[in-house]
Motif scaffolding. Structure first.
Motif, PDB file in Angstrom:
ATOM      1  N   GLY A  23     -28.486   2.747  -5.461  1.00 27.05           N
ATOM      2  CA  GLY A  23     -28.615   3.915  -6.310  1.00 27.05           C
ATOM      3  C   GLY A  23     -27.591   3.978  -7.428  1.00 27.05           C
ATOM      4  O   GLY A  23     -27.713   4.803  -8.338  1.00 27.05           O
ATOM      5  N   TYR A  24     -26.578   3.114  -7.382  1.00 26.68           N
ATOM      6  CA  TYR A  24     -25.538   3.140  -8.412  1.00 26.68           C
ATOM      7  C   TYR A  24     -26.126   2.922  -9.803  1.00 26.68           C
ATOM      8  O   TYR A  24     -25.868   3.692 -10.725  1.00 26.68           O
ATOM      9  CB  TYR A  24     -24.459   2.084  -8.128  1.00 26.68           C
ATOM     10  CG  TYR A  24     -23.540   1.868  -9.308  1.00 26.68           C
ATOM     11  CD1 TYR A  24     -22.512   2.762  -9.573  1.00 26.68           C
ATOM     12  CD2 TYR A  24     -23.717   0.788 -10.175  1.00 26.68           C
ATOM     13  CE1 TYR A  24     -21.677   2.585 -10.662  1.00 26.68           C
ATOM     14  CE2 TYR A  24     -22.890   0.607 -11.267  1.00 26.68           C
ATOM     15  CZ  TYR A  24     -21.874   1.508 -11.504  1.00 26.68           C
ATOM     16  OH  TYR A  24     -21.058   1.333 -12.589  1.00 26.68           O
ATOM     17  N   GLN A  25     -26.907   1.874  -9.960  1.00 24.69           N
ATOM     18  CA  GLN A  25     -27.428   1.539 -11.281  1.00 24.69           C
ATOM     19  C   GLN A  25     -28.354   2.632 -11.802  1.00 24.69           C
ATOM     20  O   GLN A  25     -28.327   2.973 -12.983  1.00 24.69           O
ATOM     21  CB  GLN A  25     -28.143   0.190 -11.267  1.00 24.69           C
ATOM     22  CG  GLN A  25     -28.427  -0.365 -12.653  1.00 24.69           C
ATOM     23  CD  GLN A  25     -27.156  -0.624 -13.465  1.00 24.69           C
ATOM     24  OE1 GLN A  25     -26.226  -1.258 -12.996  1.00 24.69           O
ATOM     25  NE2 GLN A  25     -27.129  -0.116 -14.686  1.00 24.69           N
ATOM     26  N   SER A  26     -29.148   3.211 -10.915  1.00 22.74           N
ATOM     27  CA  SER A  26     -30.047   4.306 -11.330  1.00 22.74           C
ATOM     28  C   SER A  26     -29.250   5.505 -11.842  1.00 22.74           C
ATOM     29  O   SER A  26     -29.595   6.098 -12.872  1.00 22.74           O
ATOM     30  CB  SER A  26     -30.941   4.735 -10.175  1.00 22.74           C
ATOM     31  OG  SER A  26     -31.801   3.690  -9.797  1.00 22.74           O
ATOM     32  N   ALA A  27     -28.187   5.868 -11.118  1.00 23.91           N
ATOM     33  CA  ALA A  27     -27.348   6.991 -11.539  1.00 23.91           C
ATOM     34  C   ALA A  27     -26.645   6.675 -12.853  1.00 23.91           C
ATOM     35  O   ALA A  27     -26.580   7.516 -13.760  1.00 23.91           O
ATOM     36  CB  ALA A  27     -26.339   7.337 -10.452  1.00 23.91           C
ATOM     37  N   LYS A  28     -26.142   5.469 -12.965  1.00 27.13           N
ATOM     38  CA  LYS A  28     -25.458   5.051 -14.192  1.00 27.13           C
ATOM     39  C   LYS A  28     -26.401   5.097 -15.388  1.00 27.13           C
ATOM     40  O   LYS A  28     -26.054   5.624 -16.454  1.00 27.13           O
ATOM     41  CB  LYS A  28     -24.888   3.649 -14.023  1.00 27.13           C
ATOM     42  CG  LYS A  28     -24.141   3.144 -15.230  1.00 27.13           C
ATOM     43  CD  LYS A  28     -23.594   1.752 -15.004  1.00 27.13           C
ATOM     44  CE  LYS A  28     -22.921   1.229 -16.259  1.00 27.13           C
ATOM     45  NZ  LYS A  28     -22.386  -0.117 -16.077  1.00 27.13           N
TER      46      LYS A  28
END
Length: 97
Positions: A23-28
């Motif tokens: 989920g890191y890349q999606s949030a970023k």
């Protein structure tokens, strides 16, 4: 972390995934799409103005949109309820405190 006008900001009450978590890349990407190149404003959390690392804690608004709330509403962040007793924003509807 987020940098606004050269100041490192810790988003009040919300916790986004770390770089090594799902989920890191999606949030970023979400933050980038909403805020990059836009006018940003920080409302410092008077209940906890700094975190243990010295970062400013607060709400970030990108063109008037509450980034903290949008991350939560889009299931890209969780509410850190352990800070509900400290945060001035704990009583806002989006906070789920």
């Amino acid at each position: 972390r987020l940098i606004v006008n050269g100041i490192t900001i810790r988003l009040s009450l919300v916790n986004t995934p770390e770089t090594y978590q799902n989920g890191y890349q999606s949030a970023k990407d979400f933050v980038k799409d909403l805020c990059l190149g836009e006018k940003a404003k920080v409302d410092v959390d008077n209940g906890q103005p700094k975190d243990r690392y010295g970062r400013t804690v607060g709400l970030v608004y990108c063109n008037g949109t509450n980034l903290n709330q949008e991350l939560r509403d889009n299931h890209l962040a969780n509410i850190l309820t352990k800070y509900c007793s400290k945060s001035e924003f704990a009583n806002e509807n989006w906070a789920d405190c």
